[in-house]
Design a protein around this motif. Structure first.
Motif, PDB file in Angstrom:
ATOM      1  N   ALA A 221       0.812  -1.215   0.000  1.00 21.96           N
ATOM      2  CA  ALA A 221       0.000   0.000   0.000  1.00 21.96           C
ATOM      3  C   ALA A 221       0.845   1.264   0.000  1.00 21.96           C
ATOM      4  CB  ALA A 221      -0.931   0.006   1.211  1.00 21.96           C
ATOM      5  N   THR A 222       2.091   1.176   0.430  1.00 17.99           N
ATOM      6  CA  THR A 222       2.933   2.381   0.428  1.00 17.99           C
ATOM      7  C   THR A 222       3.126   2.917  -0.987  1.00 17.99           C
ATOM      8  OG1 THR A 222       5.059   1.183   0.307  1.00 17.99           O
ATOM      9  CG2 THR A 222       4.126   1.610   2.507  1.00 17.99           C
ATOM     10  N   HIS A 223       2.907   2.097  -2.000  1.00 17.08           N
ATOM     11  CA  HIS A 223       3.034   2.578  -3.376  1.00 17.08           C
ATOM     12  C   HIS A 223       1.931   3.577  -3.715  1.00 17.08           C
ATOM     13  CE1 HIS A 223       6.419   0.203  -4.848  1.00 17.08           C
ATOM     14  NE2 HIS A 223       5.979  -0.775  -4.065  1.00 17.08           N
ATOM     15  N   ARG A 224       0.867   3.609  -2.925  1.00 20.22           N
ATOM     16  CA  ARG A 224      -0.163   4.620  -3.141  1.00 20.22           C
ATOM     17  C   ARG A 224       0.330   6.023  -2.797  1.00 20.22           C
ATOM     18  NH1 ARG A 224      -6.055   2.093  -1.396  1.00 20.22           N
ATOM     19  NH2 ARG A 224      -5.775   0.026  -2.332  1.00 20.22           N
ATOM     20  N   LEU A 225       1.474   6.090  -2.127  1.00 22.38           N
ATOM     21  CA  LEU A 225       2.073   7.382  -1.804  1.00 22.38           C
ATOM     22  C   LEU A 225       3.018   7.874  -2.899  1.00 22.38           C
ATOM     23  CD1 LEU A 225       2.922   6.716   1.965  1.00 22.38           C
ATOM     24  CD2 LEU A 225       0.992   8.031   1.056  1.00 22.38           C
ATOM     25  N   ASP A 226       3.306   7.039  -3.879  1.00 18.56           N
ATOM     26  CA  ASP A 226       4.206   7.430  -4.968  1.00 18.56           C
ATOM     27  C   ASP A 226       3.629   8.642  -5.708  1.00 18.56           C
ATOM     28  OD1 ASP A 226       5.780   5.300  -4.274  1.00 18.56           O
ATOM     29  OD2 ASP A 226       5.114   4.007  -5.918  1.00 18.56           O
ATOM     30  N   GLY A 227       4.471   9.621  -5.962  1.00 18.79           N
ATOM     31  CA  GLY A 227       4.058  10.799  -6.710  1.00 18.79           C
ATOM     32  C   GLY A 227       3.451  11.903  -5.868  1.00 18.79           C
ATOM     33  N   ILE A 228       3.291  11.672  -4.580  1.00 18.22           N
ATOM     34  CA  ILE A 228       2.731  12.705  -3.701  1.00 18.22           C
ATOM     35  C   ILE A 228       3.837  13.662  -3.268  1.00 18.22           C
ATOM     36  CG2 ILE A 228       1.714  13.113  -1.422  1.00 18.22           C
ATOM     37  CD1 ILE A 228       0.091  10.579  -1.857  1.00 18.22           C
ATOM     38  N   ASN A 229       3.546  14.939  -3.345  1.00 17.34           N
ATOM     39  CA  ASN A 229       4.546  15.962  -3.046  1.00 17.34           C
ATOM     40  C   ASN A 229       4.468  16.348  -1.574  1.00 17.34           C
ATOM     41  OD1 ASN A 229       6.514  17.942  -3.338  1.00 17.34           O
ATOM     42  ND2 ASN A 229       5.046  19.485  -3.996  1.00 17.34           N
ATOM     43  N   ALA A 230       5.461  15.944  -0.816  1.00 14.17           N
ATOM     44  CA  ALA A 230       5.569  16.326   0.597  1.00 14.17           C
ATOM     45  C   ALA A 230       7.034  16.228   0.990  1.00 14.17           C
ATOM     46  CB  ALA A 230       4.726  15.424   1.481  1.00 14.17           C
ATOM     47  N   SER A 231       7.462  17.104   1.865  1.00 16.84           N
ATOM     48  CA  SER A 231       8.854  17.098   2.304  1.00 16.84           C
ATOM     49  C   SER A 231       8.981  17.087   3.827  1.00 16.84           C
ATOM     50  CB  SER A 231       9.607  18.309   1.736  1.00 16.84           C
ATOM     51  OG  SER A 231       8.957  19.512   2.109  1.00 16.84           O
ATOM     52  N   VAL A 232       7.859  17.021   4.536  1.00 17.40           N
ATOM     53  CA  VAL A 232       7.845  16.865   5.985  1.00 17.40           C
ATOM     54  C   VAL A 232       6.994  15.640   6.282  1.00 17.40           C
ATOM     55  CG1 VAL A 232       7.216  17.884   8.204  1.00 17.40           C
ATOM     56  CG2 VAL A 232       8.111  19.339   6.374  1.00 17.40           C
ATOM     57  N   ILE A 233       7.607  14.624   6.884  1.00 14.82           N
ATOM     58  CA  ILE A 233       6.942  13.353   7.113  1.00 14.82           C
ATOM     59  C   ILE A 233       6.778  13.156   8.612  1.00 14.82           C
ATOM     60  CG2 ILE A 233       7.045  10.860   6.707  1.00 14.82           C
ATOM     61  CD1 ILE A 233       9.032  11.598   4.375  1.00 14.82           C
ATOM     62  N   LEU A 234       5.544  12.952   9.033  1.00 14.46           N
ATOM     63  CA  LEU A 234       5.220  12.885  10.453  1.00 14.46           C
ATOM     64  C   LEU A 234       4.684  11.496  10.765  1.00 14.46           C
ATOM     65  CD1 LEU A 234       3.428  16.343  10.585  1.00 14.46           C
ATOM     66  CD2 LEU A 234       5.848  15.853  10.992  1.00 14.46           C
TER      67      LEU A 234
END
Length: 270
Positions: A221-234
């Motif tokens: 499921a982490t592949h659903r995050l591919d292409g998402i623009n974020a630079s702060v990960i919480l």
């Protein structure tokens, strides 16, 4: 992070990671305060025994717990829903989660690591220490948020930070990450983490397989995050990560399993 409760203090555990996005590292589980000019909300709420820290972290920011717009829940495990029922019953704060997670958050279903899964590993010092902390943190006495509701896209967008939910089933059936697009931040909950009391490493990693309803699905499921623009990960566990999400995902997928255990990082190989 795994602190004694007596070591926790907002001055060292509360930090603004992006404009209006405040990350709070609890003794063993994290939560987030998102605020704009006039409002604020919570994302997750620690273990039940973290309630005093949740309230203190809010007041530390000059806010009042009763004014919370909502409590968003990334998934229904007790280390993320610990104060949700309290906010709901004490302040009538709406508690919202993914439709797929509603039965779990309300307590009608259970998708939690079992006592049996823990006890067979309790001979390991890290597992034993974690087990003791969980008991002291009130996990066995957690109350479900029976008044929780399912969110929809419009309701989410009306909240501080205009969050967008990304469904990542596997950790639990309705597990999500919450993107805060204006801040370039993403609350990943337990979709992946940056540390955990059972892990010897820091940086992007999957939780031990026993925490996932479906370990292979959680990793995929982490592949659903591919292409998402974020630079702060919480993350829900471990420190915040300031790096492009794509870089964190690459590290997650390229990391070797710690201790040679193929079930800790990556999909199940059984």
């Amino acid at each position: 992070m795994h602190l004694r409760a007596s070591e926790w203090h907002p001055s060292s555990n509360v930090s603004e990671q992006a404009p209006g996005v405040v990350f709070v590292e609890g003794p063993a589980s994290n939560w987030i305060v998102v605020r704009d000019e006039t409002r604020f909300m919570l994302i997750d709420s620690g273990y039940p025994a973290d309630r005093a820290f949740v309230l203190e972290s809010i007041r530390h920011l000059g806010l009042q717990p009763a004014d919370a717009q909502t409590v968003l829940i990334t998934h229904g495990h007790v280390d993320h829903t610990g104060s949700a029922a309290y906010f709901s019953t004490t302040y009538a704060t709406p508690v919202l989660c993914a439709p797929e997670e509603l039965a779990h958050v309300q307590g009608r279903e259970k998708h939690q690591v079992t006592f049996g899964q823990v006890i067979v590993r309790a001979w390991r010092p890290r597992v034993f220490r974690w087990m003791i902390h969980v008991i002291k943190a009130g996990a066995l006495k957690a109350k479900p948020a029976t008044r929780a509701q399912a969110w929809d896209t419009e309701r989410l967008r009306s909240l501080p930070g205009s969050p967008e939910a990304i469904l990542l089933p596997g950790h639990t059936p309705g597990n999500v990450s919450l993107l805060l697009p204006e801040a370039g931040a993403i609350a990943v909950g337990d979709s992946f983490v940056s540390g955990h009391p059972l892990s010897r490493k820091t940086g992007p990693q999957m939780l031990h397989r026993m925490y996932h309803t479906d370990p292979a699905a959680a990793f995929a499921a982490t592949h659903r995050l591919d292409g998402i623009n974020a630079s702060v990960i919480l993350p829900g566990h471990g420190p915040a990560m300031r790096m492009p999400l794509a870089e964190a995902l690459a590290a997650l997928r390229g990391s070797p399993p710690p201790d040679g255990n193929p079930g800790v990082l990556g999909p199940s190989r059984n």
